[in-house]
Design a protein around this motif. Sequence first.
Motif, PDB file in Angstrom:
ATOM      1  N   GLN A 137      63.405  25.049  23.501  1.00 23.11           N
ATOM      2  CA  GLN A 137      63.455  23.838  24.328  1.00 23.11           C
ATOM      3  C   GLN A 137      62.365  23.858  25.394  1.00 23.11           C
ATOM      4  O   GLN A 137      61.644  22.876  25.576  1.00 23.11           O
ATOM      5  CB  GLN A 137      64.804  23.716  25.034  1.00 23.11           C
ATOM      6  CG  GLN A 137      65.954  23.379  24.135  1.00 23.11           C
ATOM      7  CD  GLN A 137      67.261  23.370  24.903  1.00 23.11           C
ATOM      8  OE1 GLN A 137      67.496  24.172  25.801  1.00 23.11           O
ATOM      9  NE2 GLN A 137      68.138  22.452  24.534  1.00 23.11           N
TER      10      GLN A 137
ATOM     11  N   MET B  36      59.489  21.078  25.448  1.00 31.26           N
ATOM     12  CA  MET B  36      59.645  20.105  26.530  1.00 31.26           C
ATOM     13  C   MET B  36      58.478  20.175  27.524  1.00 31.26           C
ATOM     14  O   MET B  36      57.987  19.149  27.982  1.00 31.26           O
ATOM     15  CB  MET B  36      60.977  20.302  27.249  1.00 31.26           C
ATOM     16  CG  MET B  36      62.195  20.031  26.385  1.00 31.26           C
ATOM     17  SD  MET B  36      62.361  18.321  25.840  1.00 31.26           S
ATOM     18  CE  MET B  36      62.878  17.544  27.370  1.00 31.26           C
ATOM     19  N   GLU B  37      58.039  21.388  27.856  1.00 30.52           N
ATOM     20  CA  GLU B  37      56.920  21.500  28.799  1.00 30.52           C
ATOM     21  C   GLU B  37      55.672  20.824  28.226  1.00 30.52           C
ATOM     22  O   GLU B  37      54.947  20.145  28.940  1.00 30.52           O
ATOM     23  CB  GLU B  37      56.604  22.964  29.108  1.00 30.52           C
ATOM     24  CG  GLU B  37      55.447  23.094  30.098  1.00 30.52           C
ATOM     25  CD  GLU B  37      55.008  24.516  30.347  1.00 30.52           C
ATOM     26  OE1 GLU B  37      54.821  24.869  31.522  1.00 30.52           O
ATOM     27  OE2 GLU B  37      54.857  25.285  29.372  1.00 30.52           O
TER      28      GLU B  37
ATOM     29  N   ALA C 108      57.256  16.547  26.819  1.00 25.30           N
ATOM     30  CA  ALA C 108      58.216  15.632  27.462  1.00 25.30           C
ATOM     31  C   ALA C 108      57.664  14.987  28.729  1.00 25.30           C
ATOM     32  O   ALA C 108      56.932  15.598  29.504  1.00 25.30           O
ATOM     33  CB  ALA C 108      59.509  16.369  27.792  1.00 25.30           C
TER      34      ALA C 108
ATOM     35  N   TRP D  55      63.154  23.424  32.057  1.00 26.43           N
ATOM     36  CA  TRP D  55      63.642  22.727  30.870  1.00 26.43           C
ATOM     37  C   TRP D  55      64.714  23.476  30.089  1.00 26.43           C
ATOM     38  O   TRP D  55      65.050  23.079  28.990  1.00 26.43           O
ATOM     39  CB  TRP D  55      62.486  22.409  29.938  1.00 26.43           C
ATOM     40  CG  TRP D  55      61.634  21.268  30.369  1.00 26.43           C
ATOM     41  CD1 TRP D  55      60.309  21.294  30.680  1.00 26.43           C
ATOM     42  CD2 TRP D  55      62.022  19.887  30.494  1.00 26.43           C
ATOM     43  NE1 TRP D  55      59.865  20.045  31.008  1.00 26.43           N
ATOM     44  CE2 TRP D  55      60.895  19.158  30.905  1.00 26.43           C
ATOM     45  CE3 TRP D  55      63.227  19.195  30.323  1.00 26.43           C
ATOM     46  CZ2 TRP D  55      60.921  17.787  31.124  1.00 26.43           C
ATOM     47  CZ3 TRP D  55      63.255  17.829  30.539  1.00 26.43           C
ATOM     48  CH2 TRP D  55      62.115  17.139  30.942  1.00 26.43           C
TER      49      TRP D  55
ATOM     50  N   PHE E 186      68.567  17.851  25.100  1.00 25.68           N
ATOM     51  CA  PHE E 186      67.847  16.653  25.497  1.00 25.68           C
ATOM     52  C   PHE E 186      67.763  15.661  24.348  1.00 25.68           C
ATOM     53  O   PHE E 186      67.606  16.047  23.191  1.00 25.68           O
ATOM     54  CB  PHE E 186      66.429  17.033  25.932  1.00 25.68           C
ATOM     55  CG  PHE E 186      66.426  18.134  26.957  1.00 25.68           C
ATOM     56  CD1 PHE E 186      66.706  17.870  28.285  1.00 25.68           C
ATOM     57  CD2 PHE E 186      66.167  19.448  26.590  1.00 25.68           C
ATOM     58  CE1 PHE E 186      66.726  18.883  29.229  1.00 25.68           C
ATOM     59  CE2 PHE E 186      66.181  20.481  27.528  1.00 25.68           C
ATOM     60  CZ  PHE E 186      66.459  20.185  28.851  1.00 25.68           C
TER      61      PHE E 186
ATOM     62  N   LEU F 259      65.364  12.602  23.205  1.00 26.59           N
ATOM     63  CA  LEU F 259      63.998  12.166  23.469  1.00 26.59           C
ATOM     64  C   LEU F 259      63.620  10.985  22.589  1.00 26.59           C
ATOM     65  O   LEU F 259      64.025  10.911  21.433  1.00 26.59           O
ATOM     66  CB  LEU F 259      63.029  13.324  23.185  1.00 26.59           C
ATOM     67  CG  LEU F 259      63.345  14.605  23.945  1.00 26.59           C
ATOM     68  CD1 LEU F 259      62.797  15.816  23.225  1.00 26.59           C
ATOM     69  CD2 LEU F 259      62.813  14.502  25.357  1.00 26.59           C
TER      70      LEU F 259
ATOM     71  N   LEU G 217      62.092  11.441  27.925  1.00 25.39           N
ATOM     72  CA  LEU G 217      63.463  11.900  28.110  1.00 25.39           C
ATOM     73  C   LEU G 217      64.373  10.686  28.276  1.00 25.39           C
ATOM     74  O   LEU G 217      64.174   9.877  29.174  1.00 25.39           O
ATOM     75  CB  LEU G 217      63.561  12.812  29.335  1.00 25.39           C
ATOM     76  CG  LEU G 217      64.959  13.351  29.647  1.00 25.39           C
ATOM     77  CD1 LEU G 217      65.478  14.221  28.512  1.00 25.39           C
ATOM     78  CD2 LEU G 217      64.937  14.124  30.957  1.00 25.39           C
TER      79      LEU G 217
ATOM     80  N   THR H  72      70.361  13.734  28.895  1.00 20.76           N
ATOM     81  CA  THR H  72      70.781  15.082  28.526  1.00 20.76           C
ATOM     82  C   THR H  72      72.152  14.968  27.872  1.00 20.76           C
ATOM     83  O   THR H  72      72.890  14.004  28.110  1.00 20.76           O
ATOM     84  CB  THR H  72      70.850  16.020  29.747  1.00 20.76           C
ATOM     85  OG1 THR H  72      71.780  15.495  30.677  1.00 20.76           O
ATOM     86  CG2 THR H  72      69.485  16.184  30.392  1.00 20.76           C
TER      87      THR H  72
END
Length: 173
Positions: A121, A125-126, A129, A138, A146, A148, A161, A164
Amino acid sequence: MLIYLLRHGLTEYNAEKRYQGQRDIPLSAAGRAMLCRADISPKTVYITPLCRTRQTAEVLFPGAKLVEIDGLKEMCFGSCPDGETKAAFCERICAAFSALVDKSLADGEEMLVILAHGGTQMAAMERYALPHKDYYEWCAPNAGGFVLDAKDWAAKRVLYLVKTVQYTKEARE
């Protein structure tokens, strides 16, 4: 297309705040008991070869076809100098993740569900996202993750995003 990027349920190592990396640690009895069925019913769920992702997917998504993706495995911490670097790990994850997103979009899928690890994740995500956050910001809780939106993936390689999610009994109460 919506992407669900989820983390496996609780293991003994998680409860003890220990790194487990690519060790094949199963869910703990407490971790399995905490899980509840997800509010979506995908035909296919992408997991890793580590049993904790399969065990979580079987509870969250009964009846879904589970497809293992080796490239989405957690970081190999090694025993000091032989571990995976963060940079190499992130490259591996992002290559496997982006290939799945590309394939799902090309196939006209409306939903992509990936059930993997905290590190998986954080790496994806880094890199992809929005809004942008640092790697360590994240990591979702066990059985969380998440949702997305991939509407601009093809043009910009970004994901938005949406929300959650948490698939534990406490989260539903």
